[in-house]
Scaffold this motif. Structure first.
Motif, PDB file in Angstrom:
ATOM      1  N   LEU A 132     -34.780 -41.015  28.154  1.00 43.49           N
ATOM      2  CA  LEU A 132     -35.389 -39.777  27.665  1.00 43.49           C
ATOM      3  C   LEU A 132     -36.541 -40.063  26.700  1.00 43.49           C
ATOM      4  O   LEU A 132     -37.565 -39.366  26.720  1.00 43.49           O
ATOM      5  N   LYS A 133     -36.393 -41.084  25.854  1.00 48.66           N
ATOM      6  CA  LYS A 133     -37.481 -41.450  24.937  1.00 48.66           C
ATOM      7  C   LYS A 133     -38.724 -41.862  25.717  1.00 48.66           C
ATOM      8  O   LYS A 133     -39.846 -41.475  25.370  1.00 48.66           O
ATOM      9  N   ALA A 134     -38.533 -42.646  26.771  1.00 46.80           N
ATOM     10  CA  ALA A 134     -39.670 -43.080  27.592  1.00 46.80           C
ATOM     11  C   ALA A 134     -40.337 -41.875  28.253  1.00 46.80           C
ATOM     12  O   ALA A 134     -41.571 -41.780  28.293  1.00 46.80           O
ATOM     13  N   GLN A 135     -39.538 -40.932  28.749  1.00 52.36           N
ATOM     14  CA  GLN A 135     -40.100 -39.735  29.367  1.00 52.36           C
ATOM     15  C   GLN A 135     -40.840 -38.879  28.340  1.00 52.36           C
ATOM     16  O   GLN A 135     -41.898 -38.317  28.640  1.00 52.36           O
ATOM     17  N   LEU A 136     -40.295 -38.794  27.124  1.00 53.13           N
ATOM     18  CA  LEU A 136     -40.928 -38.010  26.069  1.00 53.13           C
ATOM     19  C   LEU A 136     -42.271 -38.623  25.668  1.00 53.13           C
ATOM     20  O   LEU A 136     -43.273 -37.913  25.505  1.00 53.13           O
ATOM     21  N   LEU A 137     -42.309 -39.947  25.521  1.00 54.68           N
ATOM     22  CA  LEU A 137     -43.573 -40.608  25.203  1.00 54.68           C
ATOM     23  C   LEU A 137     -44.608 -40.398  26.297  1.00 54.68           C
ATOM     24  O   LEU A 137     -45.786 -40.174  26.026  1.00 54.68           O
ATOM     25  N   GLU A 138     -44.155 -40.454  27.540  1.00 53.97           N
ATOM     26  CA  GLU A 138     -45.057 -40.221  28.671  1.00 53.97           C
ATOM     27  C   GLU A 138     -45.568 -38.779  28.664  1.00 53.97           C
ATOM     28  O   GLU A 138     -46.749 -38.531  28.897  1.00 53.97           O
ATOM     29  N   ALA A 139     -44.690 -37.831  28.362  1.00 51.46           N
ATOM     30  CA  ALA A 139     -45.081 -36.417  28.351  1.00 51.46           C
ATOM     31  C   ALA A 139     -46.080 -36.116  27.231  1.00 51.46           C
ATOM     32  O   ALA A 139     -46.921 -35.228  27.362  1.00 51.46           O
ATOM     33  N   CYS A 140     -45.996 -36.867  26.135  1.00 52.29           N
ATOM     34  CA  CYS A 140     -46.889 -36.636  24.993  1.00 52.29           C
ATOM     35  C   CYS A 140     -48.215 -37.374  25.130  1.00 52.29           C
ATOM     36  O   CYS A 140     -49.166 -37.069  24.407  1.00 52.29           O
TER      37      CYS A 140
ATOM     38  N   ARG B 201     -40.386 -29.862  24.807  1.00 54.71           N
ATOM     39  CA  ARG B 201     -39.247 -29.216  24.130  1.00 54.71           C
ATOM     40  C   ARG B 201     -37.933 -29.547  24.827  1.00 54.71           C
ATOM     41  O   ARG B 201     -36.925 -29.835  24.183  1.00 54.71           O
ATOM     42  N   ASP B 202     -37.941 -29.480  26.158  1.00 57.03           N
ATOM     43  CA  ASP B 202     -36.731 -29.767  26.933  1.00 57.03           C
ATOM     44  C   ASP B 202     -36.268 -31.206  26.702  1.00 57.03           C
ATOM     45  O   ASP B 202     -35.082 -31.452  26.438  1.00 57.03           O
ATOM     46  N   LEU B 203     -37.203 -32.150  26.782  1.00 53.02           N
ATOM     47  CA  LEU B 203     -36.840 -33.549  26.555  1.00 53.02           C
ATOM     48  C   LEU B 203     -36.360 -33.768  25.123  1.00 53.02           C
ATOM     49  O   LEU B 203     -35.397 -34.506  24.890  1.00 53.02           O
ATOM     50  N   SER B 204     -37.001 -33.124  24.163  1.00 45.62           N
ATOM     51  CA  SER B 204     -36.590 -33.256  22.758  1.00 45.62           C
ATOM     52  C   SER B 204     -35.180 -32.717  22.545  1.00 45.62           C
ATOM     53  O   SER B 204     -34.370 -33.329  21.842  1.00 45.62           O
ATOM     54  N   ASP B 205     -34.877 -31.571  23.150  1.00 47.13           N
ATOM     55  CA  ASP B 205     -33.535 -30.983  23.020  1.00 47.13           C
ATOM     56  C   ASP B 205     -32.481 -31.874  23.664  1.00 47.13           C
ATOM     57  O   ASP B 205     -31.398 -32.071  23.103  1.00 47.13           O
TER      58      ASP B 205
END
Length: 100
Positions: A58-66, A84-88
């Motif tokens: 999830l962290k990798a996906q969040l970094l990619e999304a940002c 928001r979804d990944l953060s939650d």
């Protein structure tokens, strides 16, 4: 063992402490599928490792999304929803009782 030492020292007679119903225990390594099964009501012993792997994913996906959004200035509604979804989802897996 203790009885054979006691016999050698003459504290026990040679016949004393011997039993016809002796037991032999053999330990074997559990297979991965056996070790991942937990008794009903208990979490799997591998659950913490699975949660850690999910957090990394999830962290990798969040970094990619940002990435490439100029700190959110160029983010659209769909980008914001995904972040928001990944953060939650990541917050739900945080081992801390009171995450920041």
């Amino acid at each position: 063992g203790g009885r054979s030492t006691a016999r050698d020292l003459g504290l026990l007679s040679r016949e004393e402490g011997e039993a016809a119903d002796s037991y032999l225990f053999v330990l074997t390594r559990a297979t991965p599928s056996e070790s991942s099964r937990a008794p009903a009501g208990l979490p799997s012993p591998l659950a913490p490792l699975a949660r850690a792997a999910e957090r990394r994913r999830l962290k990798a996906q969040l970094l990619e999304a940002c990435g490439g959004q100029s700190l959110g200035a160029e983010a659209g509604a769909e980008d914001l929803r995904r972040v928001r979804d990944l953060s939650d989802r990541l917050a739900a897996l945080t081992p801390s009782a009171d995450p920041a």
